[in-house]
Design a protein around this motif. Structure first.
Motif, mmCIF file in Angstrom:
data_model
loop_
_atom_site.group_PDB
_atom_site.id
_atom_site.type_symbol
_atom_site.label_atom_id
_atom_site.label_comp_id
_atom_site.label_asym_id
_atom_site.label_seq_id
_atom_site.Cartn_x
_atom_site.Cartn_y
_atom_site.Cartn_z
ATOM 1 N N VAL A 186 -1.376 -5.762 -11.166
ATOM 2 C CA VAL A 186 -2.134 -4.662 -10.923
ATOM 3 C C VAL A 186 -1.702 -3.502 -9.863
ATOM 4 O O VAL A 186 -1.599 -2.501 -10.033
ATOM 5 N N SER A 187 -1.237 -4.153 -8.819
ATOM 6 C CA SER A 187 -0.758 -3.531 -7.711
ATOM 7 C C SER A 187 0.415 -3.863 -7.047
ATOM 8 O O SER A 187 0.402 -5.147 -6.788
ATOM 9 N N PHE A 188 1.503 -3.322 -7.315
ATOM 10 C CA PHE A 188 2.823 -3.813 -6.829
ATOM 11 C C PHE A 188 3.776 -2.702 -6.302
ATOM 12 O O PHE A 188 3.783 -1.693 -6.726
ATOM 13 N N ILE A 189 4.886 -3.223 -5.491
ATOM 14 C CA ILE A 189 5.961 -2.479 -5.056
ATOM 15 C C ILE A 189 7.081 -3.291 -5.569
ATOM 16 O O ILE A 189 7.310 -4.676 -5.392
ATOM 17 N N SER A 190 8.177 -2.727 -6.339
ATOM 18 C CA SER A 190 9.265 -3.250 -6.926
ATOM 19 C C SER A 190 10.417 -2.589 -6.097
ATOM 20 O O SER A 190 10.492 -1.507 -6.209
ATOM 21 N N VAL A 191 11.264 -3.537 -5.726
ATOM 22 C CA VAL A 191 12.567 -2.822 -4.987
ATOM 23 C C VAL A 191 13.733 -3.331 -5.648
ATOM 24 O O VAL A 191 13.944 -4.676 -5.996
ATOM 25 N N GLN A 192 14.975 -2.583 -6.049
ATOM 26 C CA GLN A 192 16.319 -3.049 -6.757
ATOM 27 C C GLN A 192 17.134 -2.888 -5.445
ATOM 28 O O GLN A 192 17.418 -1.692 -4.628
ATOM 29 N N TYR A 193 17.835 -3.970 -5.537
ATOM 30 C CA TYR A 193 19.043 -3.983 -4.382
ATOM 31 C C TYR A 193 20.506 -3.882 -5.223
ATOM 32 O O TYR A 193 20.521 -4.438 -6.349
ATOM 33 N N LYS B 92 21.463 -3.610 -0.026
ATOM 34 C CA LYS B 92 20.975 -2.260 0.103
ATOM 35 C C LYS B 92 20.024 -1.884 -0.831
ATOM 36 O O LYS B 92 20.379 -2.222 -2.174
ATOM 37 N N VAL B 93 18.913 -1.471 -0.625
ATOM 38 C CA VAL B 93 18.045 -0.561 -1.637
ATOM 39 C C VAL B 93 18.760 0.243 -2.355
ATOM 40 O O VAL B 93 19.388 1.211 -1.710
ATOM 41 N N ILE B 94 18.715 0.358 -3.754
ATOM 42 C CA ILE B 94 19.097 1.263 -4.477
ATOM 43 C C ILE B 94 18.189 2.358 -5.154
ATOM 44 O O ILE B 94 18.133 3.428 -5.522
ATOM 45 N N MET B 95 16.995 1.545 -5.510
ATOM 46 C CA MET B 95 15.976 2.016 -6.171
ATOM 47 C C MET B 95 14.599 1.442 -6.053
ATOM 48 O O MET B 95 14.526 0.042 -5.561
ATOM 49 N N PHE B 96 13.426 2.190 -5.793
ATOM 50 C CA PHE B 96 12.128 1.350 -5.631
ATOM 51 C C PHE B 96 11.178 2.150 -6.518
ATOM 52 O O PHE B 96 11.173 3.310 -6.862
ATOM 53 N N SER B 97 10.062 1.425 -6.834
ATOM 54 C CA SER B 97 8.916 1.773 -7.605
ATOM 55 C C SER B 97 7.578 1.221 -7.270
ATOM 56 O O SER B 97 7.597 0.089 -6.595
ATOM 57 N N ALA B 98 6.469 1.871 -7.668
ATOM 58 C CA ALA B 98 5.404 1.131 -7.420
ATOM 59 C C ALA B 98 4.263 1.668 -8.453
ATOM 60 O O ALA B 98 4.270 2.319 -9.266
ATOM 61 N N LYS B 99 3.084 0.853 -8.442
ATOM 62 C CA LYS B 99 2.056 0.908 -9.587
ATOM 63 C C LYS B 99 0.675 0.374 -8.858
ATOM 64 O O LYS B 99 0.525 -0.441 -8.259
ATOM 65 N N GLY B 100 -0.374 1.019 -8.981
ATOM 66 C CA GLY B 100 -1.714 0.700 -8.436
ATOM 67 C C GLY B 100 -1.663 0.717 -7.121
ATOM 68 O O GLY B 100 -2.731 0.143 -6.410
ATOM 69 N N LEU B 101 -1.117 1.553 -6.339
ATOM 70 C CA LEU B 101 -1.251 1.545 -4.690
ATOM 71 C C LEU B 101 -2.461 2.366 -4.391
ATOM 72 O O LEU B 101 -2.748 3.313 -5.077
ATOM 73 N N LYS B 102 -2.951 2.054 -3.252
ATOM 74 C CA LYS B 102 -4.191 2.590 -2.445
ATOM 75 C C LYS B 102 -3.817 3.061 -1.224
ATOM 76 O O LYS B 102 -2.861 2.423 -0.525
ATOM 77 N N ASN C 233 1.123 -1.253 0.094
ATOM 78 C CA ASN C 233 -0.141 0.062 -0.097
ATOM 79 C C ASN C 233 0.850 1.279 -0.077
ATOM 80 O O ASN C 233 2.023 1.183 0.137
ATOM 81 N N GLN C 234 0.391 2.553 -0.142
ATOM 82 C CA GLN C 234 1.021 3.647 -0.224
ATOM 83 C C GLN C 234 1.762 4.000 1.151
ATOM 84 O O GLN C 234 2.675 4.504 0.836
ATOM 85 N N GLU C 235 1.015 3.480 2.264
ATOM 86 C CA GLU C 235 1.438 4.130 3.344
ATOM 87 C C GLU C 235 2.805 3.313 3.679
ATOM 88 O O GLU C 235 3.801 3.785 3.789
ATOM 89 N N ASN C 236 3.037 2.093 3.176
ATOM 90 C CA ASN C 236 4.384 1.308 3.215
ATOM 91 C C ASN C 236 5.227 1.766 2.200
ATOM 92 O O ASN C 236 6.489 1.561 2.572
ATOM 93 N N TYR C 237 4.815 2.009 1.256
ATOM 94 C CA TYR C 237 5.758 2.293 -0.070
ATOM 95 C C TYR C 237 6.414 3.727 0.442
ATOM 96 O O TYR C 237 7.526 3.945 0.404
#
Length: 84
Positions: free
Chosen positions: A63-70, A74-84, A22-26
């Protein structure tokens, strides 16, 4: 009756797993976070792939996801689509 209980249990498990996408955790993600910290926040990823010290993990569905690149752990980038 047993099949009905199994379907209900499976539905609850799926909803609980998606509940963290969800948007809050993102908004809590940041560069430099460790994999363990991300998994504490989002749970176990739906899928991961990687090579040569780089990896990418995804939580959610098409439809609704969070993607994290390491890079390493360690996280270097992250993105999301369709979050509520």
């Amino acid at each position: 009756m047993r099949l009905r209980s199994l379907v209900l249990l499976l539905g609850c498990v799926v909803l609980a797993a998606c509940g963290k996408v969800n948007q809050e955790n993102y908004a809590k993600l940041y560069s430099g976070m460790s994999k363990a910290e991300v998994e504490d926040l989002l749970g176990k990823p739906s899928e991961c792939s990687g090579a040569l010290g780089m990896s990418s993990c995804t939580w959610g569905d098409q439809v609704s996801f969070i993607s994290v690149q390491y890079a390493g752990d360690k996280v270097i980038m992250f993105s999301a689509k369709g979050l509520k």
